[in-house]
Write a protein that holds these residues in place. Structure first.
Motif, PDB file in Angstrom:
ATOM      1  N   PHE A 431       0.835  -1.196   0.000  1.00 29.28           N
ATOM      2  CA  PHE A 431       0.000   0.000   0.000  1.00 29.28           C
ATOM      3  C   PHE A 431       0.876   1.254   0.000  1.00 29.28           C
ATOM      4  O   PHE A 431       2.000   1.230   0.514  1.00 29.28           O
ATOM      5  CB  PHE A 431      -0.927   0.002   1.217  1.00 29.28           C
ATOM      6  CG  PHE A 431      -1.950  -1.098   1.183  1.00 29.28           C
ATOM      7  CD1 PHE A 431      -3.139  -0.938   0.500  1.00 29.28           C
ATOM      8  CD2 PHE A 431      -1.706  -2.310   1.805  1.00 29.28           C
ATOM      9  CE1 PHE A 431      -4.075  -1.962   0.447  1.00 29.28           C
ATOM     10  CE2 PHE A 431      -2.632  -3.345   1.762  1.00 29.28           C
ATOM     11  CZ  PHE A 431      -3.818  -3.167   1.078  1.00 29.28           C
ATOM     12  N   PRO A 432       0.394   2.358  -0.550  1.00 31.30           N
ATOM     13  CA  PRO A 432       1.169   3.601  -0.494  1.00 31.30           C
ATOM     14  C   PRO A 432       1.125   4.198   0.903  1.00 31.30           C
ATOM     15  O   PRO A 432       0.141   4.020   1.642  1.00 31.30           O
ATOM     16  CB  PRO A 432       0.450   4.510  -1.505  1.00 31.30           C
ATOM     17  CG  PRO A 432      -0.967   4.021  -1.505  1.00 31.30           C
ATOM     18  CD  PRO A 432      -0.886   2.538  -1.270  1.00 31.30           C
ATOM     19  N   ALA A 433       2.177   4.910   1.274  1.00 32.73           N
ATOM     20  CA  ALA A 433       2.233   5.516   2.603  1.00 32.73           C
ATOM     21  C   ALA A 433       3.060   6.792   2.547  1.00 32.73           C
ATOM     22  O   ALA A 433       4.049   6.880   1.813  1.00 32.73           O
ATOM     23  CB  ALA A 433       2.827   4.542   3.618  1.00 32.73           C
ATOM     24  N   LEU A 434       2.657   7.746   3.356  1.00 32.98           N
ATOM     25  CA  LEU A 434       3.260   9.078   3.372  1.00 32.98           C
ATOM     26  C   LEU A 434       3.653   9.448   4.791  1.00 32.98           C
ATOM     27  O   LEU A 434       2.842   9.324   5.717  1.00 32.98           O
ATOM     28  CB  LEU A 434       2.243  10.094   2.831  1.00 32.98           C
ATOM     29  CG  LEU A 434       2.520  11.581   3.012  1.00 32.98           C
ATOM     30  CD1 LEU A 434       3.730  12.009   2.202  1.00 32.98           C
ATOM     31  CD2 LEU A 434       1.294  12.409   2.625  1.00 32.98           C
ATOM     32  N   ALA A 435       4.886   9.896   4.980  1.00 30.91           N
ATOM     33  CA  ALA A 435       5.336  10.439   6.261  1.00 30.91           C
ATOM     34  C   ALA A 435       5.279  11.955   6.200  1.00 30.91           C
ATOM     35  O   ALA A 435       5.799  12.566   5.259  1.00 30.91           O
ATOM     36  CB  ALA A 435       6.752   9.979   6.578  1.00 30.91           C
TER      37      ALA A 435
END
Length: 482
Positions: A431-435
C-alpha cells in the motif's frame, strides 16, 4: 501549497513548486537555482555529510541547457531546471554507484536506471548522490567509504535510513527534491527523523531498478521495493511523483498508470481511520501526542476520524521477517566479504530477531505459506479501506533513536526493530504511505504516517496536505554543528 513566500527566500530555499513557477515566468534561471544549491552544499554538506558525490560541471551544463530551452519556449516537463539528488544505490550514467561499499568505490554506471531516466526526461538536473548505509540495509546512513551522515537536528541521533543522506540534504536546503527507495521504511523513516515529507508509492507506480546492467532481483524486491520522492512539502512530493511515474519494459512490475492524477478528491466528511492500537510495541508519549495532534488537524479540515483496528498490519510485520530475510540470505556472502562492521552486526541481529519468530532455518513450506498468507492479508485490508480510504498511524513507536544504537547489541536491535513495525508492515502488503512532519519536541522532529488504498496516492497526498497546512514549517533549516 507554497511553504513560504518565494520572494523572501534565497533560491536554494525555494520549494520545487515555487522554483518551477519562477523559472517559467522568467524570474529565476536554472543556472541561478543550480548555483544557489551548489553554494548551499558548500556551506552545509561539510557539517552533515549528506551528499557523497557532487558533479558541479555537469549540473551547470544541464542548467544552461535548461535555460536555453526556456528561452526557446520549448518547456513542458514538470521538473524543468529543478535540481535533485539520487540515492547512492541507483545507477546514474557516468557517476559512481557505490551503495556505501568500499569495494565498489570505482563502480561507474554506464546507463541511467529507469527512475533516473524518467527524472531527466521530466527536466530534472541531477546534482549529486546522497549517502546510504553499506548495502543500503540499515536505519542510518554511514559507511566506511563515505563516512557518517548526521541528523541535522542532533548529531547524537540517526538521520534515518537507508535514504538518510537524501532526507538530510532536503531538510538542510541542499536540494529541493531527493530520490529514495523503500522496502522497510527507507523513505519514510529518514523523512521522519529529519523533519521532511516522504512518499512510498504503490509498487508498479514508479519503474524502479537499482542497475539496468544487473536486472535480477529477488521476488520480495519485485513485490515490495519502491522508489519515491522526498521533499520539504507535499505539493513537491506530488510534482516529483508525477515525474517519476510511467511504464518501463525493463522493470517486470512496471505498470502504465495515468498521471497527472484524475481530479476526484476526497469529500468533506470522508472517514479517516486512526490506528491507536499497539500490537507490537507501545508508543511513547511523544509519538502518541503527535498522532492526536494530527487527529485534531484532520477533524478541523473537515474529515471524520474514527478509531480502527488493523491486526493485518502486525501480522504483515512478522511476515517481513520471514519473506525479506529469507531472500536476503543470498546476499550474506557479499556482506561477509565486503560489508563494514556495522552492517555485519546489524544483519546478524536481524537474523537473531527473525529466528525468534520463525526459527533459525524456516522451511520452503513456511516461505510458500507466507506469500499465500500475504495475499489473504491484502484482501482483508483492502475491504477495510473501502470504508476508511486513508489510515492515520505513527511512523514508528518511538522518537528517532541515537546514532548507532540499533546495532549496539541484540537488546537494542530488538527494541529498534519493534519500534519500526509500522514502517515494515506496509511494504509487505503493497500500500502507499506518506510520512508528514508534525512539529518538533525536545529538539527532534515529530511526524505521522498516512496509508492509503493501492494506486490511490492522491488520497494520502490530499490528506497529507491538510495536515501540513496545520503544522509548523520545519525546513529548510541550518544544521547543528556540535
Amino acid at each position: 501549497m507554497s511553504l513560504r513566500s518565494p520572494g523572501s527566500l534565497p533560491a536554494w530555499a525555494l520549494s520545487a513548486t515555487d522554483a518551477s513557477a519562477l523559472l517559467r515566468r522568467g524570474e529565476l534561471s536554472a543556472v541561478e537555482l543550480t548555483r544557489s544549491c551548489l553554494g548551499r552544499i558548500a556551506v552545509v554538506n561539510p557539517v552533515v555529510n549528506a551528499l557523497n558525490f557532487v558533479d558541479e560541471a555537469a549540473a551547470i551544463r544541464a542548467a544552461e541547457q535548461a535555460d536555453a530551452a526556456l528561452a526557446r519556449g520549448a518547456v513542458s516537463a514538470p521538473l524543468h531546471g529543478i535540481p535533485v539528488a539520487i540515492k547512492d544505490n541507483t545507477d546514474v550514467r557516468g557517476q559512481p554507484m557505490t551503495n556505501g561499499i568500499v569495494a565498489l568505490k570505482d563502480n561507474i554506471a554506464s546507463a541511467d536506471a529507469p527512475q533516473v531516466a524518467r527524472l531527466r526526461a521530466a527536466g530534472a538536473i541531477v546534482l549529486g548522490r546522497s549517502n546510504t548505509p553499506c548495502f543500503s540495509f540499515s536505519w542510518d546512513a554511514r559507511n566506511d567509504l563515505h563516512g557518517t551522515t548526521w541528523n541535522p537536528w542532533s548529531r547524537a541521533h540517526t538521520p534515518g535510513g537507508s535514504s538518510g543522506g537524501a532526507a538530510c540534504a532536503v531538510a538542510t536546503g541542499m536540494v529541493p527534491l531527493a530520490h529514495g527507495n523503500d522496502i522497510g521504511g527507507s523513505i519514510r523513516h529518514p523523512a521522519y527523523c529529519c523533519g521532511v515529507a516522504g512518499l512510498r508509492p504503490t509498487p508498479g507506480r514508479v519503474p524502479g531498478l537499482f542497475s539496468p546492467a544487473k536486472g535480477d532481483e529477488a521476488l520480495g524486491l519485485q513485490l515490495m521495493l519502491v522508489d519515491g520522492p522526498i521533499a520539504r512539502g507535499v505539493a513537491d512530493l506530488r510534482l516529483m511523483l508525477e515525474s517519476m511515474t510511467g511504464f518501463d519494459p525493463r522493470v517486470p512490475g512496471s505498470l502504465p498508470l495515468p498521471l497527472p492524477f484524475p481530479a476526484s478528491p476526497l469529500l468533506p466528511g470522508t472517514r479517516i481511520g486512526v490506528l491507536r492500537e499497539d500490537d507490537v510495541k507501545p508508543r511513547t508519549p511523544t509519538v502518541a501526542a503527535a498522532l492526536e495532534r494530527a487527529v485534531v488537524a484532520l477533524q478541523q479540515a473537515g474529515f471524520t476520524v474514527e478509531e480502527v483496528r488493523l491486526p493485518e498490519l502486525a501480522e504483515a510485520w512478522r511476515l517481513w521477517w520471514l519473506l525479506v530475510m529469507e531472500e536476503t540470505r543470498a546476499l550474506l556472502p557479499s556482506i561477509e566479504r565486503d560489508g563494514d562492521a556495522p552492517i555485519k552486526a546489524w544483519i546478524g541481529f536481524n537474523y537473531d530477531v527473525a529466528s525468534e519468530m520463525w526459527g533459525r532455518q524456516p522451511s520452503l513450506t513456511d516461505y510458500i505459506n507466507g506469500y499465500a498468507r500475504r495475499a489473504r492479508l491484502i484482501a482483508s485490508l483492502q475491504q477495510k479501506l473501502r470504508r476508511y480510504p486513508v489510515i492515520l498511524m505513527p511512523v514508528a513507536s518511538e522518537e528517532p533513536f541515537k546514532q548507532g544504537q540499533h546495532y549496539a547489541d541484540l537488546a537494542s536491535a530488538r527494541a529498534a526493530i519493534a519500534s519500526g513495525w509500522p514502517l515494515m508492515a506496509i511494504p509487505v502488503l503493497g500500500f502507499p504511505a506518506l510520512a508528514v512532519p508534525t512539529g518538533c519536541v525536545d529538539g527532534l522532529p515529530t511526524g505521522v504516517q498516512l496509508m492509503g488504498r493501492r494506486f490511490h496516492e492522491r488520497d494520502v497526498l490530499q490528506v497529507g496536505a491538510a495536515l501540513e497546512a496545520a503544522m509548523p514549517v520545519l525546513t529548510p533549516m541550518d544544521p547543528l554543528r556540535t
